[in-house]
Scaffold this motif. Structure first.
Motif: not given
Length: 243
Positions: A67-78, A166-177
């Motif tokens: 789930x590292x990709x999701x954690x990094x992407x959400x922390x950065x984007x949000x 990494x890429x799959x967790x990021x793609x599955x967690x980042x939403x349009x919101x």
């Protein structure tokens, strides 16, 4: 606060007053956007690398390294992307903006524009405001992309994680919101930083800072502090409204 509100209204009125000139806007986009690119690039890269390192260390304890990709992407984007981009732009461009207008005020250049019937809000401040609204969201997007790949370099390349996970967790967690929240935050932060920094410099002689170099220096310090705190407060308000 009344003076700041009138300053904003006069700036908006001057910005929409014809004739419209594109060259001052392009120059301010170059100063705010292109001039801040390297700072944003390196800040985003190392923030992403730190997130990748800390996230891998923490998630691997619980068997959730995938789930590292999701954690990094959400922390950065949000959160980190819009906030750190705004703080970097304040430190690099907002302080210079305040000092520039403050020096123009104490050297009576703004008064000279008034004497020549040239609207100083339209001529000096409006291009900075619109350039900030265009540049800061783009810089935030660059920060996010560079940060995500910085986290990938550490979590996957250096620590031998699973790149597909990494890429799959990021793609599955980042939403349009999440992307919408990032865009709204970057616009609001750009609006606040230009408004506060420009107002502090424009009316440097109306405050208790004095007339001269000391007044400009104190106004610049106050502009950086107040705009940085305003960004953090606005970050909480927007997050609470859009969660």
């Amino acid at each position: 606060m009344g003076r700041s509100a009138l300053f904003l209204l006069m700036t908006l009125a001057g910005g929409f007053q014809p004739p419209y000139k594109i060259r001052p806007l392009l120059y301010q986009i170059k100063v705010i956007g292109s001039g801040s690119f390297l700072v944003i690039f390196f800040t985003g890269a190392f923030v992403g690398m730190v997130l990748g390192l800390q996230g891998h260390y923490t998630l691997s304890k619980y068997g959730s390294a995938s789930a590292l990709g999701a954690a990094v992407a959400l922390s950065l984007i949000r959160e980190l992307g819009p906030v750190l981009t705004a703080l970097m732009v304040i430190g690099r461009t907002g302080s210079a903006m305040c000092a520039e207008l403050g020096i123009m005020r104490i050297s009576e250049q703004i008064d000279a524009l008034d004497c020549m019937a040239i609207n100083p809000y339209r001529f000096l401040v409006a291009p900075k405001l619109f350039a900030g609204l265009l540049s800061v969201p783009l810089l935030t997007a660059i920060f996010n992309v560079v940060g995500v790949f910085g986290g990938y370099m550490v979590g996957v390349v250096l620590l031998h994680g699973n790149g597909g996970a990494y890429m799959a967790s990021m793609q599955g967690s980042v939403t349009a919101l999440d992307l919408k929240m990032c865009f709204v935050k970057s616009l609001c932060f750009a609006f606040l930083l230009v408004w506060i920094c420009a107002e502090h410099g424009f009316w440097v002689t109306r405050r208790a800072w004095g007339f001269g170099a000391e007044g400009v220096s104190r106004a610049t310090t106050s502009a950086v502090v107040v705009s940085s705190v305003a960004v953090l407060v606005a970050d909480y308000v927007i997050t609470s409204l859009m969660m």
